[in-house]
Design a protein around this motif. Structure first.
Motif, PDB file in Angstrom:
ATOM      1  N   THR A   1      30.569  11.017  -1.897  1.00 16.18           N
ATOM      2  CA  THR A   1      30.486  12.473  -1.831  1.00 16.18           C
ATOM      3  C   THR A   1      29.478  12.924  -0.777  1.00 16.18           C
ATOM      4  O   THR A   1      29.298  14.112  -0.572  1.00 16.18           O
ATOM      5  CB  THR A   1      30.045  13.027  -3.195  1.00 16.18           C
ATOM      6  N   ASP A   2      28.810  11.979  -0.176  1.00 18.99           N
ATOM      7  CA  ASP A   2      27.788  12.327   0.809  1.00 18.99           C
ATOM      8  C   ASP A   2      28.046  11.579   2.115  1.00 18.99           C
ATOM      9  O   ASP A   2      28.766  10.582   2.131  1.00 18.99           O
ATOM     10  CB  ASP A   2      26.416  11.960   0.255  1.00 18.99           C
ATOM     11  N   LEU A   3      27.396  11.995   3.175  1.00 24.14           N
ATOM     12  CA  LEU A   3      27.644  11.387   4.482  1.00 24.14           C
ATOM     13  C   LEU A   3      27.147   9.942   4.551  1.00 24.14           C
ATOM     14  O   LEU A   3      27.714   9.120   5.263  1.00 24.14           O
ATOM     15  CB  LEU A   3      26.920  12.188   5.574  1.00 24.14           C
TER      16      LEU A   3
ATOM     17  N   ILE B   1      32.718   4.676 -11.251  1.00 23.73           N
ATOM     18  CA  ILE B   1      32.117   5.934 -10.789  1.00 23.73           C
ATOM     19  C   ILE B   1      30.598   5.775 -10.827  1.00 23.73           C
ATOM     20  O   ILE B   1      29.992   5.656 -11.902  1.00 23.73           O
ATOM     21  CB  ILE B   1      32.590   7.127 -11.649  1.00 23.73           C
ATOM     22  N   TYR B   2      30.009   5.751  -9.646  1.00 19.18           N
ATOM     23  CA  TYR B   2      28.556   5.603  -9.536  1.00 19.18           C
ATOM     24  C   TYR B   2      27.936   7.001  -9.536  1.00 19.18           C
ATOM     25  O   TYR B   2      28.362   7.879  -8.784  1.00 19.18           O
ATOM     26  CB  TYR B   2      28.190   4.867  -8.231  1.00 19.18           C
ATOM     27  N   GLY B   3      26.913   7.209 -10.382  1.00 18.47           N
ATOM     28  CA  GLY B   3      26.323   8.549 -10.492  1.00 18.47           C
ATOM     29  C   GLY B   3      27.221   9.442 -11.333  1.00 18.47           C
ATOM     30  O   GLY B   3      27.478  10.591 -10.980  1.00 18.47           O
TER      31      GLY B   3
ATOM     32  N   VAL C   1      25.297   4.966 -14.788  1.00 18.91           N
ATOM     33  CA  VAL C   1      24.334   6.049 -15.018  1.00 18.91           C
ATOM     34  C   VAL C   1      22.974   5.452 -15.381  1.00 18.91           C
ATOM     35  O   VAL C   1      22.857   4.244 -15.581  1.00 18.91           O
ATOM     36  CB  VAL C   1      24.801   6.980 -16.185  1.00 18.91           C
ATOM     37  N   SER C   2      21.976   6.333 -15.523  1.00 14.31           N
ATOM     38  CA  SER C   2      20.670   5.859 -15.993  1.00 14.31           C
ATOM     39  C   SER C   2      20.641   5.893 -17.529  1.00 14.31           C
ATOM     40  O   SER C   2      21.525   6.487 -18.158  1.00 14.31           O
ATOM     41  CB  SER C   2      19.546   6.730 -15.423  1.00 14.31           C
ATOM     42  N   THR C   3      19.586   5.303 -18.118  1.00 14.56           N
ATOM     43  CA  THR C   3      19.517   5.164 -19.588  1.00 14.56           C
ATOM     44  C   THR C   3      19.767   6.482 -20.340  1.00 14.56           C
ATOM     45  O   THR C   3      20.561   6.498 -21.271  1.00 14.56           O
ATOM     46  CB  THR C   3      18.133   4.586 -20.008  1.00 14.56           C
TER      47      THR C   3
ATOM     48  N   ASP D   1      24.011   0.763 -17.221  1.00 13.19           N
ATOM     49  CA  ASP D   1      22.740   1.405 -16.910  1.00 13.19           C
ATOM     50  C   ASP D   1      22.203   0.811 -15.610  1.00 13.19           C
ATOM     51  O   ASP D   1      21.775  -0.351 -15.583  1.00 13.19           O
ATOM     52  CB  ASP D   1      21.775   1.144 -18.083  1.00 13.19           C
ATOM     53  N   TYR D   2      22.218   1.630 -14.546  1.00 14.25           N
ATOM     54  CA  TYR D   2      21.810   1.062 -13.248  1.00 14.25           C
ATOM     55  C   TYR D   2      20.316   0.784 -13.182  1.00 14.25           C
ATOM     56  O   TYR D   2      19.852   0.067 -12.293  1.00 14.25           O
ATOM     57  CB  TYR D   2      22.249   1.966 -12.083  1.00 14.25           C
ATOM     58  N   THR D   3      19.555   1.316 -14.156  1.00 14.47           N
ATOM     59  CA  THR D   3      18.119   1.029 -14.164  1.00 14.47           C
ATOM     60  C   THR D   3      17.819  -0.305 -14.869  1.00 14.47           C
ATOM     61  O   THR D   3      16.721  -0.839 -14.765  1.00 14.47           O
ATOM     62  CB  THR D   3      17.300   2.152 -14.847  1.00 14.47           C
TER      63      THR D   3
HETATM   64  N1  LIG Z   1      27.991  19.797  -6.735  1.00 17.98           N
HETATM   65  C1  LIG Z   1      28.845  20.076  -5.786  1.00 17.98           C
HETATM   66  O1  LIG Z   1      29.692  20.867  -6.030  1.00 17.98           O
HETATM   67  C2  LIG Z   1      28.776  19.391  -4.409  1.00 17.98           C
HETATM   68  C3  LIG Z   1      29.503  19.896  -3.382  1.00 17.98           C
HETATM   69  C4  LIG Z   1      29.471  19.239  -2.174  1.00 17.98           C
HETATM   70  C5  LIG Z   1      28.752  18.088  -1.993  1.00 17.98           C
HETATM   71  N2  LIG Z   1      28.004  17.615  -2.984  1.00 17.98           N
HETATM   72  C6  LIG Z   1      27.243  16.384  -2.769  1.00 17.98           C
HETATM   73  O2  LIG Z   1      27.719  15.451  -3.701  1.00 17.98           O
HETATM   74  C7  LIG Z   1      26.648  14.716  -4.235  1.00 17.98           C
HETATM   75  C8  LIG Z   1      26.631  14.868  -5.753  1.00 17.98           C
HETATM   76  O3  LIG Z   1      26.509  16.220  -6.112  1.00 17.98           O
HETATM   77  P1  LIG Z   1      26.337  16.641  -7.625  1.00 17.98           P
HETATM   78  O4  LIG Z   1      26.146  18.092  -7.658  1.00 17.98           O
HETATM   79  O5  LIG Z   1      27.388  16.029  -8.461  1.00 17.98           O
HETATM   80  O6  LIG Z   1      24.968  15.901  -7.932  1.00 17.98           O
HETATM   81  P2  LIG Z   1      23.913  16.220  -9.045  1.00 17.98           P
HETATM   82  O7  LIG Z   1      24.584  16.907 -10.199  1.00 17.98           O
HETATM   83  O8  LIG Z   1      22.728  16.845  -8.459  1.00 17.98           O
HETATM   84  O9  LIG Z   1      23.581  14.701  -9.476  1.00 17.98           O
HETATM   85  C9  LIG Z   1      22.496  14.480 -10.247  1.00 17.98           C
HETATM   86  C10 LIG Z   1      22.771  13.286 -11.159  1.00 17.98           C
HETATM   87  O10 LIG Z   1      22.752  12.088 -10.390  1.00 17.98           O
HETATM   88  C11 LIG Z   1      22.003  11.097 -11.080  1.00 17.98           C
HETATM   89  N3  LIG Z   1      21.313  10.250 -10.103  1.00 17.98           N
HETATM   90  C12 LIG Z   1      20.234  10.568  -9.353  1.00 17.98           C
HETATM   91  N4  LIG Z   1      19.858   9.518  -8.603  1.00 17.98           N
HETATM   92  C13 LIG Z   1      20.747   8.533  -8.880  1.00 17.98           C
HETATM   93  C14 LIG Z   1      20.881   7.197  -8.410  1.00 17.98           C
HETATM   94  N5  LIG Z   1      20.041   6.661  -7.510  1.00 17.98           N
HETATM   95  N6  LIG Z   1      21.904   6.462  -8.889  1.00 17.98           N
HETATM   96  C15 LIG Z   1      22.753   6.977  -9.787  1.00 17.98           C
HETATM   97  N7  LIG Z   1      22.679   8.227 -10.286  1.00 17.98           N
HETATM   98  C16 LIG Z   1      21.672   8.991  -9.835  1.00 17.98           C
HETATM   99  C17 LIG Z   1      20.973  11.889 -11.884  1.00 17.98           C
HETATM  100  O11 LIG Z   1      20.616  11.221 -13.058  1.00 17.98           O
HETATM  101  P3  LIG Z   1      19.527  10.030 -13.034  1.00 17.98           P
HETATM  102  O12 LIG Z   1      18.516  10.341 -11.945  1.00 17.98           O
HETATM  103  O13 LIG Z   1      18.951  10.027 -14.395  1.00 17.98           O
HETATM  104  O14 LIG Z   1      20.349   8.816 -12.723  1.00 17.98           O
HETATM  105  C18 LIG Z   1      21.708  13.188 -12.213  1.00 17.98           C
HETATM  106  O15 LIG Z   1      22.321  13.157 -13.482  1.00 17.98           O
HETATM  107  C19 LIG Z   1      25.383  15.230  -3.559  1.00 17.98           C
HETATM  108  O16 LIG Z   1      25.074  14.362  -2.499  1.00 17.98           O
HETATM  109  C20 LIG Z   1      25.783  16.589  -3.069  1.00 17.98           C
HETATM  110  O17 LIG Z   1      25.063  16.971  -1.933  1.00 17.98           O
HETATM  111  C21 LIG Z   1      28.003  18.244  -4.201  1.00 17.98           C
END
Ligand SMILES: NC(=O)c1ccc[n+]([C@@H]2O[C@H](COP(=O)([O-])OP(=O)(O)OC[C@H]3O[C@@H](n4cnc5c(N)ncnc54)[C@H](OP(=O)(O)O)[C@@H]3O)[C@@H](O)[C@H]2O)c1
Length: 327
Positions: free
Chosen positions: A238-240, A153-155, A179-181, A197-199
């Protein structure tokens, strides 16, 4: 009632807290006094009408729905004619998919919608996790995740990622979380078997292969993750992706019959909320709350969500007294 109103697309500066008429439940509906809600990425995209192609649905020039907010937890205030499932005073939680409206003191919705009675002994902010959890579960269901499967699971620190880690463990899979640190411990506590840790290192070179790779934050790509996939492995995002590549690759996968990339869209599934409730009640799933804001500061919550750095969810305290430690 007080509601957060956005009459124009744009930044969080456009949001206004105003008095608007409290909705009246029709037959088959309930009126819920909202105690807690969230600001998520969907709200923030709807506020900005991003990406542009959402406008035919959300309103071409101005938003059709002027009160956002999908997740809610609160108490049933009024029961509409014919509703037998709920009683006044029931503590309920759920989602207002498509309808929005939870960034307000009251929300009206169908009693047959995505709403159910809260698990006993849980507080309102502990259950406003439905949207991210619903998305995460949609992907894992599409994978048909089972014991013995390995998933990366990335992110894993976002709203979808934290839910995906927990559900993957519930389904019995072996989980590697990227995840990050600052989020390494979080991912471990959520049950990840391995955290990377991807960083600090290239996660595509960790010397392992997976049945499934989920890009839970839309920041990597199938092409980057391909070396991590087993022969029959499947990627989902989860994104396009750049140039809608995840959609195109998913269509290509379907046409060729080799399901290498999937891009499922969540559908209304009444059984999901009961599943989530049982898992919360059993202590197998918890809301990861990054920050809490009072309703009056909701614009700051949007600004924080827009940083794309939140861990888990951002909660809005609509009834602030619920959040004191002794309640
Ligand atoms: N939330 C929803 O219900 C929902 C619904 C539909 C679609 N989406 C789409 O799904 C995606 C995720 O949504 P979400 O709400 O789960 O996101 P989110 O909570 O905003 O994700 C933020 C997390 O991602 C990490 N992150 C940021 N840049 C990163 C990178 N380059 N590599 C790895 N991790 C990174 C951040 O930590 P670090 O920066 O410290 O790594 C942070 O903890 C988005 O594209 C959103 O548009 C979300």
């Amino acid at each position: 009632m007080k509601a957060v109103v956005n009459e124009h697309y744009g930044s969080p500066d456009n949001l206004e807290i105003r008095e608007i008429p409290t909705p009246e439940p029709q037959a088959g509906e309930i009126l819920v006094r909202v105690h807690a809600t969230t600001v998520g990425r969907t709200d923030s995209c709807a506020l900005r009408a991003h990406p542009f192609f959402v406008r035919p649905v959300t309103g071409l020039l101005r938003p059709k729905r002027t009160v956002l907010g999908l997740d809610f937890a609160g108490t049933v205030e009024v029961v509409g004619k014919g509703v037998v499932k709920f009683e006044q005073g029931d503590r309920v939680f759920g989602l207002t998919p498509g309808g929005y409206g939870a960034h307000a003191e009251y929300v009206c919705l169908s009693a047959d919608g995505v709403v159910t009675v809260m698990p006993p002994a849980k507080r309102f902010h502990e259950v406003v996790v439905c949207e991210g959890a619903w998305y995460a579960n949609t992907y894992l269901k599409k994978f048909n995740l089972r014991p013995g499967h390995k998933i990366l699971i990335y992110g894993a620190s976002g709203a979808i990622g934290t839910s995906a880690v927990q559900f993957s463990k519930i389904y019995g899979a072996n989980v590697t979380a990227i995840v990050s640190t600052p989020h390494l411990d979080l991912a471990r506590h959520l049950g990840a078997d391995r955290v990377v840790d991807y960083t600090a290192e290239d996660f595509t070179k960790i010397g392992d292969s997976f049945d499934f790779v989920l890009d839970a934050v839309g920041k990597t790509s199938y092409f980057r993750c391909r070396p991590l996939l087993k022969r029959e492995g499947v990627f989902a995002a989860t994104d396009l992706g750049p140039w809608w590549q995840n959609v195109i690759l998913a269509i290509w996968s379907t046409l060729t019959g080799k399901e290498r990339v999937v891009f499922p869209t969540p559908r209304h599934d009444p059984s999901f909320l009961e599943f989530l409730k049982e898992r919360i009640q059993a202590g197998e799933f918890r809301a990861v709350i990054d920050r809490e804001y009072p309703l009056r500061n909701i614009a700051d919550a949007y600004r924080y969500v827009e940083t794309e750095q939140k861990a888990g969810i951002v909660v809005i305290k609509v009834v602030p007294e619920d959040f004191s430690p002794e309640t």
